[in-house]
Design a protein around this motif. Structure first.
Motif, mmCIF file in Angstrom:
data_model
loop_
_atom_site.group_PDB
_atom_site.id
_atom_site.type_symbol
_atom_site.label_atom_id
_atom_site.label_comp_id
_atom_site.label_asym_id
_atom_site.label_seq_id
_atom_site.Cartn_x
_atom_site.Cartn_y
_atom_site.Cartn_z
ATOM 1 N N LEU A 1 -72.488 9.658 -63.653
ATOM 2 C CA LEU A 1 -72.749 8.778 -64.781
ATOM 3 C C LEU A 1 -74.211 8.369 -64.721
ATOM 4 O O LEU A 1 -74.773 8.206 -63.637
ATOM 5 N N GLN B 1 -72.305 9.629 -70.216
ATOM 6 C CA GLN B 1 -71.401 10.507 -69.484
ATOM 7 C C GLN B 1 -71.368 11.881 -70.137
ATOM 8 O O GLN B 1 -71.222 12.004 -71.359
ATOM 9 N N VAL C 1 -75.238 3.509 -70.893
ATOM 10 C CA VAL C 1 -74.460 4.366 -69.991
ATOM 11 C C VAL C 1 -74.224 5.711 -70.662
ATOM 12 O O VAL C 1 -73.862 5.769 -71.838
ATOM 13 N N PHE D 1 -77.364 5.679 -66.042
ATOM 14 C CA PHE D 1 -77.526 4.289 -66.470
ATOM 15 C C PHE D 1 -79.003 3.942 -66.673
ATOM 16 O O PHE D 1 -79.855 4.339 -65.889
ATOM 17 N N SER E 1 -80.546 0.167 -67.037
ATOM 18 C CA SER E 1 -80.141 -1.237 -66.966
ATOM 19 C C SER E 1 -81.403 -2.094 -66.985
ATOM 20 O O SER E 1 -82.315 -1.873 -66.183
#
Length: 460
Positions: free
Chosen positions: A129, A122, A120, A131, A133
């Protein structure tokens, strides 16, 4: 270690591990343009996903959980909590990266957080945000989450935006993640005509973490972190000593901008290992599926029935995976100590054998882990490797850990270390093949007797 010579430009410079270059005014682009591996047998654009972010979105859709918003950090804290990502995993990058590069600088670094399956990012006062995954079958799946408060926040898949940068040599040409180390100017850009290093566990520390903040101690070794290019005429002559063994970042920037004032060196070491480990698992997965598909063989074809030429197409990647799994080319350390408590929290997650040993136990004196076999062997991604590739990997691990393979590639693994890893896996890893089970001692056998069984194999 891959080294690039690049010229800095006004666009996005990928010095971290993700970049999302998108058109002005867009959050994400879906189903437009070419995305690698979209065709069979990979079908990368499939909506049939079970990565952690996809699972979280399903829980949000069902109303089982909600994301809490706060003015200072948006959805970040809530997202980290829902994805079980520890705050002390935070690493900070100040080189300009992601499509939000205009908001990244040494004064306002980008914060990155991760666990075994999710990364993640920021940016302070950013729009979204970011990501990555990991899906057990498809590998890296890219998402963004609008940072503005909403009644029903939604994770958007950003496949086209991200694969432009994240299917490349640095990711082993599959959807993946990478770390880059660059010579960074005071504005956060990469210095003109300087080298860029892709970082993995084999990278010497002297070439790591350019454009990153790093906290903790690391003995006499130095790295590229915490410092900026001072001499435009000689940009690669940075003062590595000035960035060494830093434990306080408060003089570098306003640490209240991020969740923690730390960018723990142990988290950095784990991150460097894990990113390329994920890529190698995905590469082995893809190569196996593609080889069988092109040969017209069913996905469940037994290895013995697969022609040697077809097996060779995925066994090369699987052998790379084995070597990386066992840290074959790991760069040496010189006494490392973290600064955030990350090491203790990471090690506490086990699993452990009856002797209390775990693949998550750190060494940090001369190498990262006490028992150098990657903890990602417990991951869903590893378990989801095609059966043919997993059979090969397990057999090769068995050969190395029982001493049948004494090749130079694994020379750093002494007999005691091999035995320990073998015993830990026997006790903690379900689904080991028959040749492993045949070596497993009976339930009443002592550890000493167990060691003798393995010692016999090591001394043959």
């Amino acid at each position: 270690m891959k080294i690039f010579k690049t010229a800095a430009a006004s666009g996005v410079l990928v010095a971290g591990w993700m970049a999302f270059p998108v058109a002005h005014g867009q959050i994400a682009v879906k189903n437009q343009g070419y995305v690698p591996f979209s065709e069979q047998p990979i079908d990368y654009r499939s909506e049939n996903l079970s990565d952690p972010v996809a699972k979280l979105q399903k829980r949000l859709d069902r109303g089982e959980v909600k994301l809490d918003y706060e003015p200072k950090h948006g959805y970040l804290k809530s997202v980290l909590d829902q994805l079980a990502i520890p705050v002390n995993s935070q690493t900070l990058v100040f080189s300009k990266t992601s499509f939000q590069y205009k908001k990244i600088s040494p004064e306002e670094p980008r914060a990155l957080y991760f666990n075994d399956d999710v990364y993640v990012g920021q940016v302070h006062d950013g729009k979204v945000l970011e990501f990555v995954s990991f899906d057990p079958v498809q590998g890296a799946i890219f998402y963004i989450l609008d940072e503005h408060q909403a009644d029903k926040p939604v994770f958007q898949r950003a496949e086209l935006d991200c694969t432009q940068c994240h299917v490349a040599a640095g990711t082993r040409n599959v959807p993946g993640v990478l770390l880059r180390s660059v010579f960074t100017t005071k504005t956060g850009t990469q210095a003109t005509m300087t080298q860029s290093f892709i970082t993995g566990q084999e990278s010497p520390l002297k070439d790591r973490w350019g454009g990153w903040y790093v906290t903790g101690t690391h003995g006499s070794q130095t790295h590229m972190g915490n410092v900026l290019v001072e001499d435009k005429e000689h940009p690669e002559q940075i003062d590595r000593a000035a960035g060494a063994n830093v434990t306080d970042l408060s003089k570098k920037f306003d640490t209240s901008l991020v969740l923690s004032g730390q960018s723990d060196i142990v988290a950095h070491l784990v991150l460097a290992h894990q990113t390329q480990m994920h890529n190698l698992i995905t590469l082995t997965n893809y190569q196996t599926r593609i080889a069988l598909y092109k040969a017209g063989l069913a996905a469940d074809t037994k290895s013995a029935a697969i022609p040697e030429a077809v097996r060779a197409q995925y066994e090369k990647a699987a052998e790379q995976l084995v070597r990386y799994l066992l840290f074959a080319d790991e760069a040496p350390l010189d006494g490392v100590k973290g600064s955030s408590g990350y090491a203790g929290a990471f090690a506490a997650r086990g699993p452990r054998d009856a002797e209390g040993r775990s693949l998550r136990d750190f060494d940090l004196r001369t190498r990262i882990f006490r028992y150098p076999c990657s903890y990602l062997i417990y991951s869903e991604a590893f378990d989801s490797l095609p059966a043919q590739a997993k059979e090969f990997v397990y057999h090769r691990l068995f050969e190395v850990l029982t001493g049948h393979d004494q090749s130079p590639a694994f020379a750093r693994l002494d007999g005691e270390t091999r035995r320990a890893i073998f015993e830990i896996l026997l006790a903690t890893k379900p689904g080991l093949p028959a040749e492993w089970s045949a070596s497993q001692p009976g339930t009443q056998t002592s550890r000493t007797q167990s060691s003798r069984v393995i010692e016999t194999k090591l001394t043959r």
